[in-house]
Design an enzyme around this catalytic site. Sequence first.
Site, PDB file in Angstrom:
ATOM      1  N   GLY A 127       0.778  -1.227   0.000  1.00 51.25           N
ATOM      2  CA  GLY A 127       0.000   0.000   0.000  1.00 51.25           C
ATOM      3  C   GLY A 127       0.808   1.274   0.000  1.00 51.25           C
ATOM      4  O   GLY A 127       1.898   1.352  -0.569  1.00 51.25           O
ATOM      5  N   GLY A 140       2.366   2.649   2.370  1.00 50.78           N
ATOM      6  CA  GLY A 140       3.634   2.524   3.078  1.00 50.78           C
ATOM      7  C   GLY A 140       4.753   2.068   2.159  1.00 50.78           C
ATOM      8  O   GLY A 140       5.878   2.576   2.227  1.00 50.78           O
ATOM      9  N   TYR A 189     -12.323   2.144  14.923  1.00 51.00           N
ATOM     10  CA  TYR A 189     -11.361   2.629  13.921  1.00 51.00           C
ATOM     11  C   TYR A 189     -11.288   4.153  13.958  1.00 51.00           C
ATOM     12  O   TYR A 189     -10.195   4.741  13.999  1.00 51.00           O
ATOM     13  CB  TYR A 189     -11.769   2.157  12.531  1.00 51.00           C
ATOM     14  CG  TYR A 189     -10.918   2.737  11.426  1.00 51.00           C
ATOM     15  CD1 TYR A 189      -9.601   2.317  11.243  1.00 51.00           C
ATOM     16  CD2 TYR A 189     -11.417   3.732  10.580  1.00 51.00           C
ATOM     17  CE1 TYR A 189      -8.807   2.865  10.234  1.00 51.00           C
ATOM     18  CE2 TYR A 189     -10.638   4.273   9.581  1.00 51.00           C
ATOM     19  CZ  TYR A 189      -9.330   3.843   9.406  1.00 51.00           C
ATOM     20  OH  TYR A 189      -8.549   4.387   8.423  1.00 51.00           O
TER      21      TYR A 189
END
Length: 301
Positions: free
Chosen positions: A25, A27, A165
Amino acid sequence: MTTFAASSIPPMTGRTIVVTGSNSGIGRVTARTLAAKGARVLLAVRDVGKGRSAAATMTGETEVRHLDLADLTSIRAFAAGLDEPVDILVNNAGVMVPPLVRTADGFELQFGTNHLGHFALTNLLLPRLTGRVVTVSSNGHRIPRTLDLDDLNWERKPYRALQAYGQSKLANLLFTAELQRRLADTGSPVIATAAHPGIASTNLGHAHNEDRRWTRLLLSLTGRLAQSDEDGALPTLYAATADIPGNSYAGPGGFQEGRGAPALVGRSGLAQDDGLARRLWAVSEELTGVTFPLRTPRTSP
């Protein structure tokens, strides 16, 4: 005003950068882009095999190290293994809408990983940090109407994955604000910034998700509207390298901050509550056993 792009990033030669969750992703794109600019990038990942596969696709100097943000023992071991200056720490790793799962230390997985893990890591690395801490939040920080400091681990109330979340992403922004205040008070040259990717193509919610209609709908809608990982990583890269002040928050500058070139963006009123930020910090220190390591300079009598 020039639009920020990967080409806007100055040479990073001689700098050491840690990126958590960098095997996939945004990152991975963040790590790959900074390595290509000359930085020595440490991929801090839970799955070392996947980290090595990701590093093999990158040009420049990279190193893969094990880090499980859901385990304070792993976090302490990672920090103890770094005996060199770190110029930039990118707190990118995260999980989204899992069923109720607890970390090795008994924390609700999202709060434990997304906030407490990075809280502990940052404070443990601060004595070696020289430049910037970037923490990846989300537009999901706007979901909660409150932050229940008495039940952050969902032990007393029915578990709601999306609310949990949102609280973890709200905690990311409160952490950034309080960290910046503390850094400024100690006269540290380090600054703290935050970013969010907008609607980014990511597997964040795919590995752990509740078998509920709203969760499947959310992830399906996100997938249809998402921009690429490359575009989703740009706000993080902007927060890490652009000339911006501490406690800045970067995100896509387009409609509803879903897409577009990076820009400084706003945050919810709750995320701007300085008193809440200080209380969350105190609770986080108590839960992790990790405290702010820098001392306030003494003033002359």
